[in-house]
Design a protein around this motif. Structure first.
Motif, short mmCIF file in Angstrom:
data_model
loop_
_atom_site.label_atom_id
_atom_site.label_comp_id
_atom_site.label_asym_id
_atom_site.label_seq_id
_atom_site.Cartn_x
_atom_site.Cartn_y
_atom_site.Cartn_z
N GLU A 99 37.61 52.57 51.11
CA GLU A 99 37.86 51.52 50.12
C GLU A 99 36.61 50.66 49.94
N ALA A 100 35.94 50.35 51.03
CA ALA A 100 34.71 49.54 50.94
C ALA A 100 33.65 50.27 50.13
N TRP A 101 33.58 51.60 50.28
CA TRP A 101 32.59 52.36 49.50
C TRP A 101 32.96 52.39 48.02
N GLY A 105 30.74 51.25 44.86
CA GLY A 105 30.60 51.99 43.60
C GLY A 105 30.82 51.11 42.39
N GLU A 106 31.85 50.28 42.45
CA GLU A 106 32.10 49.36 41.34
C GLU A 106 30.97 48.34 41.21
N ALA A 107 30.41 47.93 42.34
CA ALA A 107 29.33 46.95 42.32
C ALA A 107 28.07 47.48 41.65
N VAL A 108 27.85 48.82 41.71
CA VAL A 108 26.66 49.38 41.07
C VAL A 108 26.95 49.84 39.64
N GLY A 109 28.20 49.66 39.18
CA GLY A 109 28.52 49.96 37.79
C GLY A 109 29.30 51.24 37.54
N LEU A 110 29.83 51.84 38.59
CA LEU A 110 30.67 53.02 38.44
C LEU A 110 32.13 52.61 38.37
N TRP A 171 20.82 43.45 40.06
CA TRP A 171 21.92 43.80 39.16
C TRP A 171 23.15 44.31 39.91
N ILE A 172 23.03 44.58 41.21
CA ILE A 172 24.18 45.02 42.00
C ILE A 172 24.97 43.79 42.45
N ASP A 173 26.26 43.82 42.23
CA ASP A 173 27.15 42.75 42.67
C ASP A 173 27.18 42.74 44.20
N TYR A 177 28.63 44.89 49.11
CA TYR A 177 27.89 45.21 50.33
C TYR A 177 28.76 45.19 51.59
N GLY A 178 30.06 45.08 51.42
CA GLY A 178 30.95 45.01 52.56
C GLY A 178 30.89 46.22 53.47
#
Length: 246
Positions: A99-101, A105-110, A171-173, A177-178
């Motif tokens: 889930e953390a990964w 993924g969402e943080a980098v725009g996927l 640009w990464i949220d 980074y969790g």
């Protein structure tokens, strides 16, 4: 090395295992570029999407080790690795590493959909990761456990990402980074247990040589994954790029 040679001392054997860090994938050109801010957004997203395939296979690898291990006490400790990745709840800290990964993924725009459906997973990455799972399923459990000792080298790179990425990739949220934060502690705990098992169980020179061989195999897996990503995202030559109608 011949089987007649005397076993290395625990100290020398551990130093030999730790010395394999020189082959760790953090030294791959792709990883070097990523941790110097030298990748474009497509390449970073490609890395995250492809590493997700590795992340979701880790519990299967660890389940294979458990299924082959007759030692109840070892199983009691090793099962923690599965729970770390699969999680014990749907939300919060107990949601697990997978889930953390996804959140990375969402943080980098996927989107979650494109990560979960594995549309970005490169054939070379899939082949390498599947080979690792197959090894864990078929090798003696002690060898499969020893192959996990690449974790010896992981905490340092997680810490560097936490320190450098916010500046290198603004640009990464940062909420994504969790995964890196949680693995700082988990990896160190896993290393302590895996290293103890290896130092205890590989107690002849022949067995020690074999432990180094299987650790090299795992290092090869990780390096090969980045070879595929380098071609696709740095060289911009994805699989089948030259094929008609590809």
């Amino acid at each position: 090395m011949s089987a007649e040679e005397p076993a290395q001392t625990r100290k020398d054997f551990e130093a030999r295992l730790r010395g394999m860090e020189r082959f760790y994938h953090i030294h791959h050109p792709f990883h070097l570029a990523m941790n110097e801010g030298g990748l474009d957004a497509e390449a970073v997203r490609g890395w995250v999407a492809n590493r997700f395939y590795y992340q979701i296979q880790i519990p299967r690898k660890d389940a294979a080790i458990l299924s082959n291990c007759p030692d109840r006490n070892v199983r009691r400790v090793w099962i923690r690795r599965i729970l770390d990745h699969d999680g014990e709840a749907e939300d919060g800290e107990e949601a697990g590493g997978i889930e953390a990964w996804l959140r990375l993924g969402e943080a980098v725009g996927l989107s979650r959909e494109e990560i979960l459906d594995q549309r970005h997973v490169l054939p070379g990455v899939r082949f390498a990761v599947d080979a690792y799972v197959r090894f864990a399923q078929t090798a003696p459990w002690q060898e499969a456990a020893a192959s996990s000792l690449t974790e010896l080298f992981a905490p340092t790179i997680h810490q560097k990402r936490l320190e450098n990425w916010p500046t290198l990739y603004p640009w990464i949220d940062e909420a994504g980074y969790g995964y890196f934060r949680r693995r700082l502690g988990e990896a160190r705990r896993d290393v302590e247990h895996g290293l103890q098992l290896t130092l205890d169980g590989f107690d002849t020179r022949a067995l020690q040589d074999r432990a180094v061989e299987v650790l090299q195999f795992k290092l090869d897996i990780l390096w090969t994954m980045l070879d595929a990503m380098w071609m696709a995202y740095v060289e911009k030559r994805p699989p089948f790029a030259g094929c008609p109608d590809a």
